[in-house]
Design an enzyme around this catalytic site. Structure first.
Site, PDB file in Angstrom:
ATOM      1  N   HIS A 154      -1.246  -8.530   1.565  1.00  0.00           N
ATOM      2  CA  HIS A 154      -0.867  -7.363   1.120  1.00  0.00           C
ATOM      3  C   HIS A 154      -1.291  -7.457  -0.409  1.00  0.00           C
ATOM      4  O   HIS A 154      -1.128  -8.341  -1.183  1.00  0.00           O
ATOM      5  CB  HIS A 154       0.689  -7.458   1.139  1.00  0.00           C
ATOM      6  CG  HIS A 154       1.390  -6.376   0.329  1.00  0.00           C
ATOM      7  ND1 HIS A 154       1.286  -5.241   0.891  1.00  0.00           N
ATOM      8  CD2 HIS A 154       2.426  -6.463  -0.533  1.00  0.00           C
ATOM      9  CE1 HIS A 154       2.132  -4.261   0.047  1.00  0.00           C
ATOM     10  NE2 HIS A 154       2.706  -5.073  -0.887  1.00  0.00           N
ATOM     11  N   ASP A 162       6.290  -6.738   4.166  1.00  0.00           N
ATOM     12  CA  ASP A 162       5.590  -7.375   3.322  1.00  0.00           C
ATOM     13  C   ASP A 162       6.424  -8.495   2.587  1.00  0.00           C
ATOM     14  O   ASP A 162       6.598  -8.834   1.325  1.00  0.00           O
ATOM     15  CB  ASP A 162       5.262  -6.362   2.101  1.00  0.00           C
ATOM     16  CG  ASP A 162       4.306  -5.344   2.624  1.00  0.00           C
ATOM     17  OD1 ASP A 162       3.449  -6.005   3.538  1.00  0.00           O
ATOM     18  OD2 ASP A 162       4.120  -4.262   2.112  1.00  0.00           O
ATOM     19  N   ASN A 212       0.100 -12.125   7.098  1.00  0.00           N
ATOM     20  CA  ASN A 212      -0.244 -10.660   6.572  1.00  0.00           C
ATOM     21  C   ASN A 212      -0.823 -10.866   5.143  1.00  0.00           C
ATOM     22  O   ASN A 212      -0.560 -11.621   4.376  1.00  0.00           O
ATOM     23  CB  ASN A 212       1.179  -9.844   6.626  1.00  0.00           C
ATOM     24  CG  ASN A 212       0.678  -8.506   6.124  1.00  0.00           C
ATOM     25  OD1 ASN A 212      -0.314  -7.795   6.686  1.00  0.00           O
ATOM     26  ND2 ASN A 212       1.736  -7.964   5.067  1.00  0.00           N
ATOM     27  N   SER A 269     -13.149  -4.687   5.753  1.00  0.00           N
ATOM     28  CA  SER A 269     -13.720  -5.492   4.646  1.00  0.00           C
ATOM     29  C   SER A 269     -13.211  -6.936   4.705  1.00  0.00           C
ATOM     30  O   SER A 269     -14.094  -8.063   4.631  1.00  0.00           O
ATOM     31  CB  SER A 269     -13.864  -4.950   3.384  1.00  0.00           C
ATOM     32  OG  SER A 269     -12.551  -5.101   2.812  1.00  0.00           O
ATOM     33  N   MET A 315      -2.020  -1.476   9.388  1.00  0.00           N
ATOM     34  CA  MET A 315      -1.042  -0.579   8.808  1.00  0.00           C
ATOM     35  C   MET A 315       0.206  -0.038   9.670  1.00  0.00           C
ATOM     36  O   MET A 315       1.024   0.894   9.171  1.00  0.00           O
ATOM     37  CB  MET A 315      -1.688   0.658   8.324  1.00  0.00           C
ATOM     38  CG  MET A 315      -2.905   0.321   7.034  1.00  0.00           C
ATOM     39  SD  MET A 315      -2.442  -0.853   5.946  1.00  0.00           S
ATOM     40  CE  MET A 315      -1.541   0.505   4.716  1.00  0.00           C
ATOM     41  N   ILE A 371       4.132  -1.218  10.892  1.00  0.00           N
ATOM     42  CA  ILE A 371       5.108  -2.353  10.709  1.00  0.00           C
ATOM     43  C   ILE A 371       5.404  -3.119  12.245  1.00  0.00           C
ATOM     44  O   ILE A 371       5.812  -2.211  13.099  1.00  0.00           O
ATOM     45  CB  ILE A 371       6.282  -1.652   9.882  1.00  0.00           C
ATOM     46  CG1 ILE A 371       6.130  -1.278   8.581  1.00  0.00           C
ATOM     47  CG2 ILE A 371       7.557  -2.761   9.748  1.00  0.00           C
ATOM     48  CD1 ILE A 371       7.241  -0.325   7.770  1.00  0.00           C
ATOM     49  N   LEU A 372       5.274  -4.274  12.338  1.00  0.00           N
ATOM     50  CA  LEU A 372       5.579  -4.879  13.585  1.00  0.00           C
ATOM     51  C   LEU A 372       7.126  -5.149  13.540  1.00  0.00           C
ATOM     52  O   LEU A 372       7.818  -5.558  12.883  1.00  0.00           O
ATOM     53  CB  LEU A 372       4.707  -6.220  13.432  1.00  0.00           C
ATOM     54  CG  LEU A 372       3.388  -6.027  13.594  1.00  0.00           C
ATOM     55  CD1 LEU A 372       2.806  -7.306  13.523  1.00  0.00           C
ATOM     56  CD2 LEU A 372       2.961  -5.179  14.857  1.00  0.00           C
TER      57      LEU A 372
HETATM   58  C1  GRF Z   1      -6.273  -4.313   2.074  1.00  0.00           C
HETATM   59  O1  GRF Z   1      -5.993  -4.017   0.781  1.00  0.00           O
HETATM   60  C2  GRF Z   1      -5.046  -4.716   2.431  1.00  0.00           C
HETATM   61  O2  GRF Z   1      -4.403  -5.673   1.420  1.00  0.00           O
HETATM   62  C3  GRF Z   1      -4.294  -3.510   2.883  1.00  0.00           C
HETATM   63  O3  GRF Z   1      -5.242  -2.542   3.331  1.00  0.00           O
HETATM   64  C4  GRF Z   1      -6.460  -2.977   2.819  1.00  0.00           C
HETATM   65  C5  GRF Z   1      -7.433  -3.324   4.146  1.00  0.00           C
HETATM   66  O4  GRF Z   1      -8.854  -3.355   3.661  1.00  0.00           O
HETATM   67  N1  GRF Z   1      -3.153  -3.813   3.667  1.00  0.00           N
HETATM   68  P1  GRF Z   1      -9.946  -3.690   4.560  1.00  0.00           P
HETATM   69  O5  GRF Z   1      -9.763  -2.759   5.761  1.00  0.00           O
HETATM   70  O6  GRF Z   1      -9.684  -5.302   5.114  1.00  0.00           O
HETATM   71  O7  GRF Z   1     -11.044  -3.174   3.886  1.00  0.00           O
END
Ligand code: GRF
Length: 206
Positions: A112, A152, A110, A12, A93, A95-96
């Site tokens: 968060h 983060d 990033n 999204s 999702m 960790i790099l």
């Molecule tokens: C977001 O809340 C982002 O902060 C978290 O994962 C979610 C991803 O949402 N790390 P989307 O895939 O952009 O809808």
């Protein structure tokens, strides 16, 4: 500005970036979307918008014996192929490791769903909601920061506080947080595209 967006899920935030670029609110273009998951719905959103996508399948690679560094090297190759000016981790999702980050020093940001230094790692929205249910907090927030090897953490480029209301459901809180993320992410990326060589670290209140 050539934007490359890394995703793992719904996308999204990617959709918000694509819309902002199309409407001229961001002086840039999403030139590529890279996912570590084949089933990430964001890949569908990208394809519908005509944006090229690359899959670097962590689970498959890991099953075949790949380490995090091997994955990050493959990810870096995939991203570099798009010649990015800015790399946006938008719901990515994994960790790099420095294998990836040192190659794109200063170019990776990033998103968060927590205020800086507050709730670190995955499940931040659920953890904030549980703490509010237990009477231990009445707000959380979202932030965008430069990505460093620490999870983060890194220089904050923008943040916004999100209230948790007494009668909130988890779904209501998630919707409020995602709306705040979409606004904040676009604001930070727009600023960065307007002044690519001088990234602002001023906190943003939206
Ligand atoms: C977001 O809340 C982002 O902060 C978290 O994962 C979610 C991803 O949402 N790390 P989307 O895939 O952009 O809808």
């Amino acid at each position: 500005m050539r934007l490359v967006v890394l995703i793992s899920g719904s996308g999204s935030n990617l959709a918000a970036l694509l819309a902002a670029c199309a409407e001229g609110r961001i002086s840039g273009q999403v030139v590529g979307v890279v996912s570590d998951r084949r089933d990430a719905y964001g890949l569908v959103r990208a394809a519908e918008a005509g944006v090229p996508t690359t899959l670097v399948p962590w689970r498959l690679m890991h099953k075949a014996g790949a380490s995090r560094e091997v994955f990050d090297a493959a990810l870096a190759e995939a991203v570099a192929a798009y010649a990015p000016d800015l790399i946006v981790l938008a719901g990515f999702m994994r960790i790099l490791t420095p294998t990836f980050l040192t190659r794109f020093d200063g170019l990776v940001i990033n998103l968060h769903p927590s205020l800086p230094g507050d709730i670190i790692g995955a499940g931040a929205i659920e953890r904030a909601f549980e703490e509010a249910q237990a009477g231990r907090r009445d707000h959380t927030g979202v932030m965008v920061h430069e990505a460093i090897a620490e999870v983060d953490a890194g220089p904050v480029l923008g943040q916004v506080t999100v209230p948790i209301l007494p009668d909130d459901t988890l779904e209501a809180l998630k919707a409020r947080i995602h709306a705040a993320e979409h606004t904040l992410l676009i604001d930070v990326v727009a600023r960065r595209c307007a002044a690519p060589s001088r990234p602002s670290t001023d906190p943003t209140q939206v």
